[in-house]
Design a protein around this motif. Structure first.
Motif, short mmCIF file in Angstrom:
data_model
loop_
_atom_site.label_atom_id
_atom_site.label_comp_id
_atom_site.label_asym_id
_atom_site.label_seq_id
_atom_site.Cartn_x
_atom_site.Cartn_y
_atom_site.Cartn_z
N SER A 241 0.72 -1.22 0.01
CA SER A 241 -0.23 -0.08 -0.19
C SER A 241 0.92 1.37 -0.22
CB SER A 241 -0.99 0.17 1.29
OG SER A 241 -0.20 0.02 2.56
N VAL A 242 0.23 2.41 -0.63
CA VAL A 242 1.42 3.40 -0.61
C VAL A 242 0.46 4.50 -0.25
CG1 VAL A 242 2.88 2.62 -2.70
CG2 VAL A 242 0.54 4.04 -3.00
N ARG A 243 1.08 5.60 0.35
CA ARG A 243 0.11 6.81 0.97
C ARG A 243 -0.67 7.52 -0.19
NH1 ARG A 243 2.99 12.08 3.29
NH2 ARG A 243 0.94 13.43 3.74
N LEU A 244 -1.87 7.69 0.01
CA LEU A 244 -2.69 8.51 -0.88
C LEU A 244 -2.66 9.95 -0.49
CD1 LEU A 244 -4.63 8.53 -3.34
CD2 LEU A 244 -6.54 8.21 -1.85
N LEU A 245 -1.65 10.61 -1.47
CA LEU A 245 -1.51 12.16 -1.24
C LEU A 245 -2.86 12.81 -1.32
CD1 LEU A 245 2.14 12.61 -2.61
CD2 LEU A 245 1.34 12.26 -0.42
N GLU A 246 -3.01 13.97 -0.87
CA GLU A 246 -4.36 14.81 -1.00
C GLU A 246 -4.63 15.12 -2.56
OE1 GLU A 246 -6.62 18.83 0.52
OE2 GLU A 246 -4.83 18.07 1.80
N PRO A 247 -3.63 15.82 -3.24
CA PRO A 247 -3.96 16.17 -4.40
C PRO A 247 -4.26 15.00 -5.41
CG PRO A 247 -1.89 17.52 -3.66
CD PRO A 247 -2.38 16.53 -2.68
N LEU A 248 -3.66 14.05 -5.36
CA LEU A 248 -4.00 12.58 -5.95
C LEU A 248 -5.30 12.47 -5.67
CD1 LEU A 248 -3.15 10.62 -8.14
CD2 LEU A 248 -2.05 9.36 -6.27
N LYS A 249 -5.63 12.42 -4.32
CA LYS A 249 -6.83 11.99 -4.13
C LYS A 249 -8.05 12.72 -4.87
CE LYS A 249 -10.03 11.19 0.33
NZ LYS A 249 -9.88 11.21 1.75
N HIS A 250 -7.78 14.07 -4.89
CA HIS A 250 -8.92 14.95 -5.54
C HIS A 250 -8.91 14.53 -7.13
CE1 HIS A 250 -10.20 17.29 -2.39
NE2 HIS A 250 -8.75 17.53 -1.85
N ASP A 251 -7.59 14.13 -7.56
CA ASP A 251 -7.83 13.68 -9.13
C ASP A 251 -8.48 12.59 -9.47
OD1 ASP A 251 -5.83 15.93 -9.41
OD2 ASP A 251 -4.00 14.52 -9.34
N LEU A 252 -8.28 11.65 -8.45
CA LEU A 252 -9.01 10.43 -8.71
C LEU A 252 -10.72 10.53 -8.43
CD1 LEU A 252 -6.54 7.87 -6.76
CD2 LEU A 252 -7.28 7.90 -9.40
N ALA A 253 -10.98 11.27 -7.59
CA ALA A 253 -12.35 11.57 -7.38
C ALA A 253 -13.10 12.33 -8.75
CB ALA A 253 -12.57 12.46 -6.03
N ALA A 254 -12.26 13.36 -9.17
CA ALA A 254 -12.62 13.78 -10.18
C ALA A 254 -12.81 13.17 -11.59
CB ALA A 254 -11.75 15.10 -10.59
N TRP A 255 -11.90 12.21 -11.71
CA TRP A 255 -11.96 11.28 -12.68
C TRP A 255 -13.14 10.28 -12.39
CZ3 TRP A 255 -12.12 10.25 -17.28
CH2 TRP A 255 -12.00 8.88 -18.00
N ARG A 256 -13.32 9.80 -11.39
CA ARG A 256 -14.53 9.18 -11.29
C ARG A 256 -15.85 9.47 -11.30
NH1 ARG A 256 -14.90 4.67 -5.77
NH2 ARG A 256 -16.36 3.34 -7.06
N ARG A 257 -15.99 10.81 -11.27
CA ARG A 257 -17.25 11.38 -11.58
C ARG A 257 -17.39 11.65 -12.92
NH1 ARG A 257 -15.66 14.87 -7.42
NH2 ARG A 257 -14.86 16.49 -9.02
N LYS A 258 -16.36 11.57 -13.56
CA LYS A 258 -16.34 11.71 -15.09
C LYS A 258 -16.52 10.23 -16.12
CE LYS A 258 -15.23 14.02 -18.93
NZ LYS A 258 -15.75 15.12 -19.55
N THR A 259 -15.73 9.21 -15.49
CA THR A 259 -15.94 8.14 -16.06
C THR A 259 -17.25 7.28 -16.27
OG1 THR A 259 -14.88 6.08 -16.75
CG2 THR A 259 -14.86 7.02 -14.42
N ASP A 260 -17.65 6.73 -17.16
CA ASP A 260 -18.99 5.94 -16.95
C ASP A 260 -18.57 4.58 -16.24
OD1 ASP A 260 -20.24 7.74 -18.59
OD2 ASP A 260 -19.73 6.94 -20.55
N ARG A 261 -17.35 4.14 -16.23
CA ARG A 261 -16.86 2.81 -15.42
C ARG A 261 -16.49 3.31 -14.06
NH1 ARG A 261 -17.08 -1.10 -19.20
NH2 ARG A 261 -17.14 -0.34 -21.54
N SER A 262 -17.37 3.29 -13.12
CA SER A 262 -16.92 3.91 -11.79
C SER A 262 -17.36 2.86 -10.58
CB SER A 262 -17.62 5.26 -11.44
OG SER A 262 -19.01 5.02 -11.52
N GLY A 263 -17.82 1.70 -10.94
CA GLY A 263 -18.07 0.61 -10.22
C GLY A 263 -16.70 0.20 -9.37
N ALA A 264 -16.94 -0.48 -8.25
CA ALA A 264 -15.93 -0.87 -7.46
C ALA A 264 -15.08 -1.76 -8.09
CB ALA A 264 -16.26 -1.56 -5.97
N THR A 265 -15.10 -2.62 -8.80
CA THR A 265 -14.53 -3.66 -9.39
C THR A 265 -13.95 -3.22 -10.71
OG1 THR A 265 -16.26 -4.81 -10.27
CG2 THR A 265 -15.22 -5.66 -8.27
N ASP A 266 -14.38 -2.06 -11.27
CA ASP A 266 -14.00 -1.59 -12.69
C ASP A 266 -12.62 -0.95 -12.35
OD1 ASP A 266 -16.35 -1.87 -14.21
OD2 ASP A 266 -17.28 0.09 -13.44
N LEU A 267 -11.82 -1.24 -13.28
CA LEU A 267 -10.39 -0.61 -13.91
C LEU A 267 -10.46 1.03 -13.65
CD1 LEU A 267 -9.11 -2.91 -16.58
CD2 LEU A 267 -8.26 -2.93 -14.14
#
Length: 416
Positions: A241-267
């Protein structure tokens, strides 16, 4: 088993005959009777004790044994890329030089001659090292499978494995220029992938193997990788496991809202059909999206792997120890020190700078706040609001306007 006398034009010789464990016939011709008797006794003793036949007993060639090694060891155990690399070393360098030589007749001296011949014909040191590595693996299996008594490659001096290229991590300001360029051209998935590699230190294959359930509140779980379109274990066959830095956490959240594949097991970074990236897609991303962004940021010679080095540099700059860096990077402390020793020296005694602060400072310099909330939401406005909370709070949320649900206009629409 038995010994027979043979009369030839050059004199008398002695032939020893026997059968192996599979019943296959073998023979060996010797010039002296005492040598034939000694071999015959050794063979009988080996059969009685259930041990391997003497090394000099088999007439099996290196080329013949290499086929067995490939089928029994290489094909089922090695990754595709490694198999391709080993096959090239066998076909180009090893088999043409030693393929017809009996396995039991290959000595350390003979292998040293092969190395010298490769160097004399202009073969590079890394290719020589690869050939010797393959040959050593072949003989290691030959020892384990009782085809020979010892591994003659071990004693051969091999070329240095010193890194040919000094690690030069990309600074956060360059990474942020790359991200800004990708976001401005509508490639949020590429911008997010750059951020994951640069700010979590994942290997590129590990990054494109992430699923959404690997993203925690404070960490990223790294337990798989992608190679040739298939999910597999990580390079070291370990989970970290690696530390999730705050800026990266926001980047991933923004991409998850954008993508159509946001299920838990989706890549997180899927191909258009949801599957892992193929090798062609990886290559196209490297030569197109990444290369264009790197050139735009003033780093035309950068490689995706340099982003991983950037994360290591951030950790070192904030004062992480060798052991801490190694655990985050997913390799041994000795490798960490040998690869990044110059970075540890550079930051020794310097002021400690938290990784998140370094990223936020660089990001603030490359985000344009001139986007009105009356404009249609875009990837760039997401970047301002969700990826850069410090900037958003600085400019302030729009106040309520005169009409219900209508904001005021502290920002103007971007015309760029």
């Amino acid at each position: 088993m038995g010994i027979e006398k043979l009369t030839r034009a050059t004199g008398t010789v002695w032939r020893v005959r026997w059968r192996d464990d599979q019943g296959r016939p073998h023979s060996k011709v010797l010039g002296l009777k005492r040598d034939a008797v000694a071999l015959d006794q050794d063979l009988k003793r080996a059969k009685r004790l259930g041990t391997a036949a003497p090394a000099g007993a088999s007439r099996e060639t290196l080329a013949e044994f290499s086929k067995l090694w490939w089928a029994r060891h290489a094909a089922p155990n090695l990754a595709r890329h490694t198999r391709e690399s080993y096959a090239s070393a066998l076909d180009v360098h090893i088999i043409p030089r030693l393929g017809d030589t009996r396995l039991s007749a290959i000595t350390t001296e003979l292998i040293s001659d092969m190395r010298a011949d490769m160097a004399a014909t202009g073969v590079g040191e890394q290719a020589i090292l690869k050939a010797l590595t393959v040959l050593q693996s072949i003989f290691q299996r030959a020892v384990e499978w009782r085809h020979v008594d010892s591994n003659p490659v071990r004693a051969v001096r091999k070329p240095s494995q010193a890194r040919a290229r000094v690690v030069r991590p990309l600074p956060p300001k360059t990474i942020e220029k790359m991200r800004a360029h990708l976001l401005s051209t509508g490639r949020q998935i590429d911008a997010t992938l750059v951020a994951v590699i640069a700010y979590a230190g994942l290997r590129p294959g590990e990054a494109i193997g992430l699923r959404w359930h690997d993203v925690g509140e404070r960490t990223l779980l790294v337990e798989r990788s992608v190679a040739f379109g298939q999910l597999k274990s990580t390079k070291t066959n370990s989970i970290r496991s690696v530390r999730l830095l705050e800026p990266l956490k926001h980047d991933l959240a923004a991409w998850r809202r954008k993508t159509d594949r946001s299920g838990a097991t989706d890549l997180i970074f899927p191909a258009p059909d949801g599957s892992p990236w193929s090798e062609d897609r990886v290559r196209n991303w490297r030569h197109r999206a990444f290369a264009q962004a790197a050139a735009h940021a003033g780093a035309p010679k950068a490689r995706p792997y340099d982003l991983r080095h950037s994360y290591i540099s951030l950790l070192i700059a904030q004062g992480a120890t060798v052991v801490e860096v190694a655990r985050q990077a997913g390799h041994a402390p000795t490798m960490t020190l040998s690869t990044y020793a110059h970075l540890f020296d550079e930051h020794d005694g310097a002021d400690r700078r938290p990784a998140e602060d370094q990223i936020k400072h660089a990001r603030a310099a490359h985000t344009d706040p001139k986007v009105s909330v009356l404009c249609m939401r875009s990837e760039l406005t997401d970047a301002i609001e969700t990826q850069n909370p410090a900037i958003y709070s600085h400019f302030g949320k729009p106040s309520i306007g005169l009409e219900p649900m209508t904001p005021s206009l502290p920002w103007k629409c971007s015309t760029s």
